[in-house]
Design an enzyme around this catalytic site. Sequence first.
Site, PDB file in Angstrom:
ATOM      1  N   SER A 113       0.807  -1.219   0.000  1.00 37.95           N
ATOM      2  CA  SER A 113       0.000   0.000   0.000  1.00 37.95           C
ATOM      3  C   SER A 113       0.841   1.271   0.000  1.00 37.95           C
ATOM      4  CB  SER A 113      -0.963  -0.045   1.187  1.00 37.95           C
ATOM      5  OG  SER A 113      -1.866   1.008   1.113  1.00 37.95           O
ATOM      6  N   HIS A 114       0.690   2.071   1.031  1.00 37.28           N
ATOM      7  CA  HIS A 114       1.334   3.375   1.104  1.00 37.28           C
ATOM      8  C   HIS A 114       2.725   3.313   1.726  1.00 37.28           C
ATOM      9  CE1 HIS A 114      -1.017   2.202   4.491  1.00 37.28           C
ATOM     10  NE2 HIS A 114      -0.203   2.897   5.246  1.00 37.28           N
ATOM     11  N   ASP A 277      -2.390   6.477  -3.455  1.00 39.27           N
ATOM     12  CA  ASP A 277      -1.246   5.838  -2.792  1.00 39.27           C
ATOM     13  C   ASP A 277      -0.611   4.746  -3.646  1.00 39.27           C
ATOM     14  OD1 ASP A 277      -3.266   3.955  -2.584  1.00 39.27           O
ATOM     15  OD2 ASP A 277      -2.512   3.171  -0.691  1.00 39.27           O
ATOM     16  N   ASP A 279      -0.850   1.516  -4.050  1.00 38.68           N
ATOM     17  CA  ASP A 279      -1.666   0.531  -4.779  1.00 38.68           C
ATOM     18  C   ASP A 279      -2.995   1.106  -5.267  1.00 38.68           C
ATOM     19  OD1 ASP A 279      -2.544   0.736  -2.146  1.00 38.68           O
ATOM     20  OD2 ASP A 279      -3.352  -1.301  -2.134  1.00 38.68           O
ATOM     21  N   ASP A 281      -5.622   2.604  -3.757  1.00 38.62           N
ATOM     22  CA  ASP A 281      -6.929   2.531  -3.088  1.00 38.62           C
ATOM     23  C   ASP A 281      -7.213   3.735  -2.197  1.00 38.62           C
ATOM     24  OD1 ASP A 281      -5.105   1.775  -1.184  1.00 38.62           O
ATOM     25  OD2 ASP A 281      -6.069  -0.137  -0.678  1.00 38.62           O
ATOM     26  N   ARG A 282      -6.183   4.520  -1.887  1.00 37.81           N
ATOM     27  CA  ARG A 282      -6.428   5.696  -1.046  1.00 37.81           C
ATOM     28  C   ARG A 282      -6.542   6.964  -1.892  1.00 37.81           C
ATOM     29  NH1 ARG A 282      -3.125   5.317   4.594  1.00 37.81           N
ATOM     30  NH2 ARG A 282      -3.718   3.181   5.047  1.00 37.81           N
ATOM     31  N   LYS A 376     -11.483  -0.183  -1.343  1.00 37.49           N
ATOM     32  CA  LYS A 376     -11.550   1.259  -1.463  1.00 37.49           C
ATOM     33  C   LYS A 376     -10.883   1.641  -2.779  1.00 37.49           C
ATOM     34  CE  LYS A 376      -7.666   1.818   1.772  1.00 37.49           C
ATOM     35  NZ  LYS A 376      -7.622   0.745   2.776  1.00 37.49           N
TER      36      LYS A 376
HETATM   37  C1  G1P Z   1      -4.441   1.271   8.083  1.00 40.15           C
HETATM   38  C2  G1P Z   1      -5.646   2.173   8.193  1.00 40.15           C
HETATM   39  C3  G1P Z   1      -6.905   1.417   7.814  1.00 40.15           C
HETATM   40  C4  G1P Z   1      -6.739   0.816   6.428  1.00 40.15           C
HETATM   41  C5  G1P Z   1      -5.466  -0.001   6.353  1.00 40.15           C
HETATM   42  C6  G1P Z   1      -5.189  -0.513   4.956  1.00 40.15           C
HETATM   43  O1  G1P Z   1      -4.576   0.194   8.974  1.00 40.15           O
HETATM   44  O2  G1P Z   1      -5.773   2.702   9.485  1.00 40.15           O
HETATM   45  O3  G1P Z   1      -7.991   2.282   7.871  1.00 40.15           O
HETATM   46  O4  G1P Z   1      -7.829   0.005   6.110  1.00 40.15           O
HETATM   47  O5  G1P Z   1      -4.348   0.782   6.771  1.00 40.15           O
HETATM   48  O6  G1P Z   1      -5.028   0.533   4.037  1.00 40.15           O
HETATM   49  P1  G1P Z   1      -3.872   0.164  10.420  1.00 40.15           P
HETATM   50  O7  G1P Z   1      -2.405   0.361  10.178  1.00 40.15           O
HETATM   51  O8  G1P Z   1      -4.443   1.298  11.184  1.00 40.15           O
HETATM   52  O9  G1P Z   1      -4.234  -1.180  10.988  1.00 40.15           O
HETATM   53 ZN    ZN Z   2      -3.349   1.325  -0.337  1.00 34.19          ZN
END
Ligand code: G1P
Ligand code: ZN
Length: 543
Positions: A113-114, A277, A279, A281-282, A376
Amino acid sequence: MTIRTIATTPYDDQKPGTSGLRKRVTHFQQPNYVENFIQSLFDSLPGHEGQTLVIGGDGRYFNDTVIQIAIRMAAANGFGKVMVGQGGILSTPGASHIIRHYAAFGGIVLSASHNPGGPEGDFGIKYNASNGGPAPEKITNAVYERSRQITEYKVVDTPDVDLSALGVHEVAGMAVEVIDPVADYAALMETLFDFDAIADMFASGFRMRFDAMHAVTGPYAKAIIEGRLGAPEGTVINAVPLPDFGDGHPDPNLVYAKDLYDLLMGPDAPDFGAASDGDGDRNLIIGRNRFVTPSDSLALLAANAHLAPGYAKGIAGIARSMPTSAAADRVAEKLGIEMHETPTGWKFFGNLLDAGRVTICGEESAGTGSDHVREKDGLWAVLLWLNILAARKQGVDEIVREHWATYGRNYYSRHDYEEIDTAVANRLMDDLRAKLPELRETGIDGREIILADDFSYLDPVDGSTASKQGVRIGFSDGTRIVFRLSGTGTVGATLRVYIERYEPAGGAHDRDTQEALSDLIALADRIAQIKARTERDGPTVVT
Ligand code: G1P
Ligand code: ZN
């Protein structure tokens, strides 16, 4: 073609977190680490023989290696077909759509992800089920159990598949189709939004900047925003996905997308700024002189969704993760539709979406999406915003202000303490839980506490439960402080503190957020003794 069975020994740390298995690249590079996890996954998917598996990732370092391993193992484990994005690219929402569109059995998405990429960065493997959504805990728990007992994995000896061009290959009797990662997704977006109205807006001089952060949305945003909607070339920047994201941190928040923020607050600001981000999704949404918090964005999108053709009939309901602000709740109340509060993580929305109980979902962590896929979707949120701007013919700031004037404003911020000692973090949470009965009883600083618990969720669709999802302390005026530990970090623990204050319609809506929340921020520290325990002066990230 001979299937080789290779002996292996288990690792004890392959437990998927909020969003799949996520570790440092170097951790994944340990002998058989990837193979063990993928075999444990396949072993936990009864009925996969002969079925179609979708594979793709966000292009980060190690993506290409793992894709080839996954293809060889899918062939050895009896899958009938693999569909893989060209160049190994598929955004998370894009993969979700491909799984649904082609009625695949499931999909493997390679992404952290990010989190930063590159050889020293992070990597991740997540599995999405046939509804296109993140694997439910039933599956991830089974994978973890299996990973602790695994003794062998299966693979075929074949050369790497050329992923650079579209077409169908054969790997040990299994078809591997290299598909255009963007085309089907772009076609889906066109069914949801009024592309003509948005294109007219661009044609009449509307200016936008989309920062793809050298991550996966680059090709999608180029094709849709510049290609189909006719925005001038250069509207999408950092559009080429790079293995290390150009040495950046592909997290579209005010820290890592600061350049975009500064541009939108500056003298020559375009009308609209957005980012996505690693991947895809954000999303980050910034209007000229107006940053829109993700929680507000969820509420605004829900309140205005009917302006887009795909949602013209109205929305069935809204769901938000528990720490997300209650701004969307007020919209649901006004629309007279269902509102659901779920634990953090997109997987908890899946059942509600599948059952048609909600149409739009969102999280404070910059995730918004709808029932069009089961993830998302960053670009979806950006396009819905564009559709709303085109339909209302107003700027972002004006729309946001009108929203607050109608519903009130939820001042909201999240403070993260990253990479703190795991033992310290666990003790902090344990002590906090132990304090809850007393807090409920006595309140604090003369404030009445109406809620002090560790959030548990009962899924209204399948009756499953999830407990210990975050400590929440709520006051009678709509003020709330939430504490939870991240489930996606890769080093140590991350404490997230979510702070919210409600200012009703007609109240002061122009205050600085941190200032408006300052007494609550101090209160959060007093309740949990964060600074003393973590030996930090303050949070590492404020969003
Ligand atoms: C974090 C975000 C959550 C999101 C997830 C995946 O998870 O808080 O809302 O769904 O990344 O993108 P966390 O690190 O808080 O468990
Ligand atoms: Zn992501």
